[in-house]
Each structure stands twice: as C-alpha cells, then as structure tokens.
Design an enzyme around this catalytic site. Structure first.
Site, PDB file in Angstrom:
ATOM      1  N   TRP A   1       6.548  10.498  49.508  1.00 38.02           N
ATOM      2  CA  TRP A   1       5.818  12.070  49.126  1.00 38.02           C
ATOM      3  C   TRP A   1       6.385  12.515  47.345  1.00 38.02           C
ATOM      4  CZ3 TRP A   1       8.582  16.927  48.538  1.00 38.02           C
ATOM      5  CH2 TRP A   1       7.541  17.558  48.133  1.00 38.02           C
TER       6      TRP A   1
ATOM      7  N   GLU B   1       5.175  33.366  60.291  1.00 38.83           N
ATOM      8  CA  GLU B   1       4.531  32.128  61.364  1.00 38.83           C
ATOM      9  C   GLU B   1       3.130  31.292  60.760  1.00 38.83           C
ATOM     10  OE1 GLU B   1       5.669  28.119  62.578  1.00 38.83           O
ATOM     11  OE2 GLU B   1       6.588  28.996  61.526  1.00 38.83           O
TER      12      GLU B   1
ATOM     13  N   ARG C   1       6.144  11.594  59.204  1.00 41.46           N
ATOM     14  CA  ARG C   1       6.810  12.253  58.508  1.00 41.46           C
ATOM     15  C   ARG C   1       6.251  12.654  57.296  1.00 41.46           C
ATOM     16  NH1 ARG C   1      12.937  10.719  58.330  1.00 41.46           N
ATOM     17  NH2 ARG C   1      13.082  11.577  56.022  1.00 41.46           N
TER      18      ARG C   1
ATOM     19  N   GLU D   1      -0.495  25.933  55.859  1.00 43.10           N
ATOM     20  CA  GLU D   1      -0.220  24.872  55.900  1.00 43.10           C
ATOM     21  C   GLU D   1      -1.427  23.451  55.735  1.00 43.10           C
ATOM     22  OE1 GLU D   1       4.119  23.518  57.265  1.00 43.10           O
ATOM     23  OE2 GLU D   1       3.342  24.683  59.021  1.00 43.10           O
TER      24      GLU D   1
ATOM     25  N   LYS E   1       6.919  15.946  56.511  1.00 43.64           N
ATOM     26  CA  LYS E   1       7.665  15.873  58.323  1.00 43.64           C
ATOM     27  C   LYS E   1       8.533  16.666  57.740  1.00 43.64           C
ATOM     28  CE  LYS E   1       7.592  17.146  62.856  1.00 43.64           C
ATOM     29  NZ  LYS E   1       6.873  18.244  62.812  1.00 43.64           N
TER      30      LYS E   1
ATOM     31  N   ASN F   1      14.907   7.618  48.195  1.00 48.18           N
ATOM     32  CA  ASN F   1      14.813   9.271  48.630  1.00 48.18           C
ATOM     33  C   ASN F   1      16.074  10.298  48.067  1.00 48.18           C
ATOM     34  OD1 ASN F   1      12.517   7.888  50.188  1.00 48.18           O
ATOM     35  ND2 ASN F   1      14.461   8.918  52.251  1.00 48.18           N
ATOM     36  N   GLY F   2      15.502  11.253  47.790  1.00 50.91           N
ATOM     37  CA  GLY F   2      16.345  11.969  46.904  1.00 50.91           C
ATOM     38  C   GLY F   2      15.948  12.595  45.626  1.00 50.91           C
TER      39      GLY F   2
ATOM     40  N   CYS G   1       9.647   9.649  51.007  1.00 54.16           N
ATOM     41  CA  CYS G   1      10.275  10.266  52.154  1.00 54.16           C
ATOM     42  C   CYS G   1      11.236   9.460  53.166  1.00 54.16           C
ATOM     43  CB  CYS G   1       8.572  10.630  52.889  1.00 54.16           C
ATOM     44  SG  CYS G   1       8.908  12.122  54.205  1.00 54.16           S
TER      45      CYS G   1
ATOM     46  N   LYS H   1       0.969  28.089  59.684  1.00 53.55           N
ATOM     47  CA  LYS H   1       0.309  27.638  59.566  1.00 53.55           C
ATOM     48  C   LYS H   1      -0.923  27.385  58.972  1.00 53.55           C
ATOM     49  CE  LYS H   1       3.578  26.126  61.409  1.00 53.55           C
ATOM     50  NZ  LYS H   1       4.273  26.113  61.715  1.00 53.55           N
TER      51      LYS H   1
ATOM     52  N   HIS I   1       2.885  50.195  49.937  1.00 54.27           N
ATOM     53  CA  HIS I   1       3.565  49.927  49.191  1.00 54.27           C
ATOM     54  C   HIS I   1       3.712  48.410  48.142  1.00 54.27           C
ATOM     55  CE1 HIS I   1       6.561  52.044  50.905  1.00 54.27           C
ATOM     56  NE2 HIS I   1       6.479  52.786  51.546  1.00 54.27           N
TER      57      HIS I   1
END
Length: 607
Positions: free
Chosen positions: A72, A480, A27, A487, A602, A98-99, A2, A484, A503
């Site tokens: 991460w 949202e 982060r 998370e 983050k 990173n990546g 990260c 929260k 349904h």
C-alpha cells in the site's frame, strides 16, 4: 506497508508464498511481488495491481526460500519499480518492508555519494542498499548494523543468494510474527497471524528492534544488541476457511447483513441477573472503580465508536469520559494520570497510531483496556485487558459489522460501570438490557427494507457533495455514515454536529449539496427539526433517517427513511446500518470497487 509473507521448508516456497499473500489480500493493497532463491540466484517478480496480475507473470519453478509482499503505497507512486521486494545493486539481496523510514532521504543522499544507484522512489530501497553496504558474509550482522541507522518503524524480511537456507526478519513497532510446525520441517513469516490459519504452529512475535534468523523449523531471536534471547511462543491451531461471499455480490454487503448475528454474539452470555459478565476483562472491580476518568482512543471508524462510548459512560455510569483520535492522542499525554483508564479500540489490533498511543499512555502509568476483534494481535498483547468483539473475520476494507460490535461491547461496558458505581439498580439494568436485546431484531428490520434504500441511492448517487448532520449520539453516528460514503463512493461527504450548522457550514448549502440528517436522538429532536428548516430554506435536498414517531420531518424532508423507535443510547445501531446500506448502494450505482476501495488498506500499520 501492507502485507509480508515468507516461507522456508519442505513445501514449495513459491506456492506457499502465493497462498500466504492471498490470505493477506483482504487488507487492501496496490501492488505485489515475490522473490526467491534457486541455484544460487534470486528470482524476482513484481507487478502493480492485484495479485491476479502478478500470477500471470510468475514462472513456476522450484525455490529454496521465498518472501512476498502486498504494498500500500507510502513513498512513491503505484508502479512496478516501487513494488516490493527490492534488490541491492548486485541483485544478491532481496527485501520486503512494512512501515516508514523517517530519515530515508538523508540515508539515500549518503548512499548516492558512495556511488549507489536507486531505481525506485521508496524508503524501502534504502534499507536493502544499507544492508548490502555492511554485508561481509554474515547476513544477520549486516542487517543489525543497517537497522541501527534507521529512524521510524519497520517490519522487514530479507533473503540473500549466499544464504538460501535462511530468512532474516526484524521489527520495530510494526507487527511481524514467525511460526514453525511441530515436526520442524517449515517456518513461516507474516505481518498478520491470519495468514497462519490452516496450520498448527508455534508462533512468536517480534518487537523492540528484535531480529531473527529463520531457518527450516528453527528460529533464533536476538535483541537490539544482537544478544540471543528466548521468546515466549503461542500455539496456533486454527482451521483456515477461505473467505466466501456466500451468494452476496460483495463482502461488504454480506457483512452488513451479518449484523443481527454479530451484535447478538457481542452481547450474548455477557449479562446475568442484573450484572454484566465479561469472560476475561483483566481488571478487578476495584481497579475499575479507582478510575476517575476514561479516555477512548481509536482511528477512523474506531474513533467514532469511542465517541459513542464516551457518551454512554457519562450517561449510564456518570463517569467523566472523553474521546480522541489516536494519531492526536499521543501528543496530549501530559494531561493523563495514573487514575485515567484508557480504552483503545481497533478492529485489527494492529493500527499503528493506536498502538503508538497505547505505548505512550502505558509509559505514563495508565491502565489500558483493549476493544478488539483479532486474537493474538499487537493490541491484545500490549493492553492490560481486552474485550473481544466476536464479530468474525471482516474482509471488506470498509468496516461495518466491527463497528456495531464495538458499540455493542462499549454499551455493555458502560452498563457494567453503571452497576459497579451504583448508578443503576439490578432491575434498571435488566430493563435496559431487555431493550438492548431487541437491537438485532431492529437491525433485521432495517435490512428487510434494503430495497427502499437502494431506490434512494439511485436518486442521490448523482451528487458529488454530501453534508451529514446529527446531535448527541447521532453526531458520531452521522460521522461514521459520512466516512462510509466517502470511503467507497469517492464523493465529498462530511459529518457535522447539527448545532454548528449556522457557524459556517450553512454557506455550502445549495440545490446540488444534499443534507443527510440523523434524527433518532429523542433528547434533541426539537432542535434538529429547527436545523432541518434552516437547511430547507437554502434549497438543499434533504434525506432524513428518523424514528417512526417523529412525523414532523415528513413535511420538511424530500425523502424519509423510517427507523424503529429505541432509546437514545441504543439509537446508533439502526441508524448506522441504514447509513451503511445507503453508502453501499450509492457506491454500487457509481461502479466503485466496494470491497477494496482505492488508496485504502484494511489494517493501517504506519503512522
């Protein structure tokens, strides 16, 4: 991913690297490590867990150069072996990354056939072995040859014991910045310009397979053909203020309580005499009026802001608008045309899926407006214009104040478009803005009742499953709120449009499956009361967030938290803050790591 940090200069590289990694901790990460060069040898320290664990293992010694990383996990479990930096087989080269390398498995098998041994499960280790394979004395050339074989996205920094006077850095669609001071006595590499705060630096940003040789106060940049190029630089001169909880137990609760101020900052000075005024929108009124449709893109919390934004634009400005999760958006590009305005939303400005989608839509001729909180981020550099949130640093991984600032800015933008299109008179705009100005006070009203939400959290913290529901503006708001809760509390919480209850989802309801209903949308209040009756008939516990005028819910719900009354377009603000507080106090009751929840980062810089 990260976080990447590297240092070469007159300072102590090890101490500088530790300080840099500390500034990247917000982060989110699961392991960390540092490599440096001293007396012709590489020293390496890495540890699963927090940076504090690594510090216990560090042997402070003079180094000539250092690179560090907060990881991460993407490839491989959270272990010391999988933590960065990674070494080549001879222990001569160290690399942080990173990546995601998409063809790492093919490259790994080829290297194994050539006798290379791997000690980690990561895609990163493939890169350092490839560079070692091509190394013939020129580190830059070896890195260039290796990187051409990689498919995917990356930002890397590497050092070699043969070259203690340099760091090689490279990037492809992944943020990496390099700064150096005016006296040319030090150079710093970081995946996040926030790590530069406290220094006066000239900064450049690598992209598009660019590669750099970084020395003390000197940076040479080359393109994908290894041709020397000149890069535009920016002067960064910002004071560093260490993040402080200011007496709060967690950064998240501090940032929740900052929202009366941050929402006010988002709207203050941006409305004058019946018109919205943005400092640096980057678009003329004619360009905005030529947009026949608007497409909002974002990830996670930002996608929920986009969903609210699309409704605001349709309601206030009568402009066709839609929203899409950014990771899916890039695969819907053919429906777009040059008269589509794309609004890309990202708190950090580094969200990989959002950046990738932005690049795709720009390639199709669309104009892009960014909504962002971080200056000098990738999003702000790649969009045609940007509106800043002015929310200040958000440290907790779980976004709170950035979300309410996002919807504040989007509300202003919708109001702006309504005025441009003649859908609102100056007087109507002033009346709407007068209601808008009350929102910080309404948020404070919610915060003043935090103890009531804390009591509700004690009652509901024992449940493992939650169903959140709402209609119209309350649908993305409940999404949202559910995000929260999941998370930071690690419970199963799903947001759903209340009209879809019959349904399918109604099959889930039982006495151990509480329903949290957001009822502040006036236009659909009668409908959602009917939905609540259906829920109650199935024996599910019911917690309702409702405006003070909706007394009908009191006889249905097990618990009601009363909200101040406002219009439908502004109702997400008080409802959102109430949902944030409920999630926070449930997580606290459950003893969870609130500011850095497990498995989350983050800034998500991989797709």
């Amino acid at each position: 991913m990260c976080g990447i940090f590297g240092y070469i200069g007159v300072g102590d590289p090890l101490k500088k690297c530790i300080a840099g990694l500390e500034q990247l901790e917000y982060r989110g990460y699961d392991s960390t490590g540092i490599a440096g060069i001293a007396h012709g040898e590489i020293s390496l320290w890495k540890e699963a867990g927090k940076l504090s664990e690594l510090k216990k293992k560090l042997v402070l010694k003079p180094l000539e150069v250092a690179i560090g990383h907060t990881r991460w996990a993407t490839h491989g479990k959270v272990t010391n072996q999988n933590a960065h930096p990674h070494l080549d087989g001879s222990g001569s080269i160290a690399l942080v990354h990173n990546g995601i390398i998409e063809n790492y498995d093919v490259l790994r098998e080829e290297l194994k056939k050539e006798g290379v041994s791997f000690i980690s499960e990561t895609d990163t280790e493939v890169i350092v072995h490839l560079i070692s394979k091509f190394y013939k004395g020129d580190l830059l050339q070896a890195a260039h040859q290796a990187l051409r074989l990689l498919k995917g996205i990356f930002a890397i920094a590497l050092i070699s014991k043969d070259h203690p006077d340099q760091i090689i850095a490279a990037a492809r669609e992944c943020p990496l910045s390099i700064g150096w001071n005016e006296k040319r006595t030090e150079s710093i590499i970081s995946s996040d310009p926030n790590a530069f705060l406290g220094s006066v630096l000239d900064v450049l940003f690598l992209r598009n397979d660019e590669i750099a040789r970084v020395q003390k106060g000197k940076v040479e940049v080359f393109d994908s053909s290894l041709k020397s190029i000149s890069k535009k630089t920016e002067r960064l001169d910002s004071e560093y203020k260490a993040p402080s909880k200011e007496g709060f137990e967690h950064f998240m609760i501090k940032e929740i309580f900052e929202q009366p101020s941050t929402v006010q900052k988002a709207i203050l000075g941006r409305f004058d005499d019946g018109n919205v005024v943005f400092e640096s929108l980057g678009f003329t009124p004619q360009e905005l009026l030529s947009s026949r449709q608007v497409w909002f893109i974002g990830c996670g919390t930002s996608s929920h802001a986009g969903a609210i934004g699309s409704q605001l634009l349709e309601d206030l400005a009568h402009i066709q608008a839609s929203s899409e999760i950014a990771s899916e958006a890039r695969f819907r590009i053919p429906i777009l045309s040059k008269d589509t305005l794309v609004i890309a939303i990202s708190q950090s400005g580094e969200t990989a899926d959002t950046i990738s989608a932005v690049r795709e839509v720009k390639a199709h001729g669309c104009k892009v407006l960014g909504i962002c909180n971080v200056k000098n981020s990738t999003l702000t550099r790649e969009t045609d214009g940007c509106i800043f949130l002015k929310a200040g640093p958000e440290v907790s991984v779980c976004s709170t104040k950035a979300f309410t600032s996002q919807i504040a800015v989007l509300t202003l933008f919708a109001l702006h478009m309504a005025r441009l299109k003649g859908m609102m008179t100056p007087e109507a705009a002033r009346l709407f803005y007068d209601e808008f100005k009350k929102i910080p006070g309404q948020i404070q009203h919610i915060l003043d009742q935090a103890s009531q939400l804390q009591k509700l959290a004690k009652k509901y913290s024992r449940y493992e499953d939650f169903f959140f529901m709402g209609r119209r503006y309350m649908y993305p708001t409940c999404m949202e709120a559910a995000l929260k809760l999941k998370e930071i509390s690690y419970v199963n919480a799903n947001g759903y449009p209340a009209g879809e209850l019959k349904h399918g989802p109604i099959a889930l309801l039982n006495p151990l499956f509480p329903v949290v209903a957001f009822c502040a949308n006036q236009k659909t209040q009668d409908k959602i009361v009917s939905n609540l009756m259906e829920v109650k008939a199935r024996g599910a516990p019911v917690l309702v967030f409702a405006p003070e005028t909706l007394k009908a819910v009191a006889t249905i719900a097990d618990d009601v938290f009363w909200l101040p009354q406002t219009n439908d377009q502004l109702a997400p603000f008080p409802s959102t803050v109430a949902g944030q507080l409920l999630a926070y106090y449930i997580a606290k009751e459950r003893g969870c790591d609130i500011d850095q929840p497990r498995n989350l980062a983050k800034s998500v810089t991989v797709e």
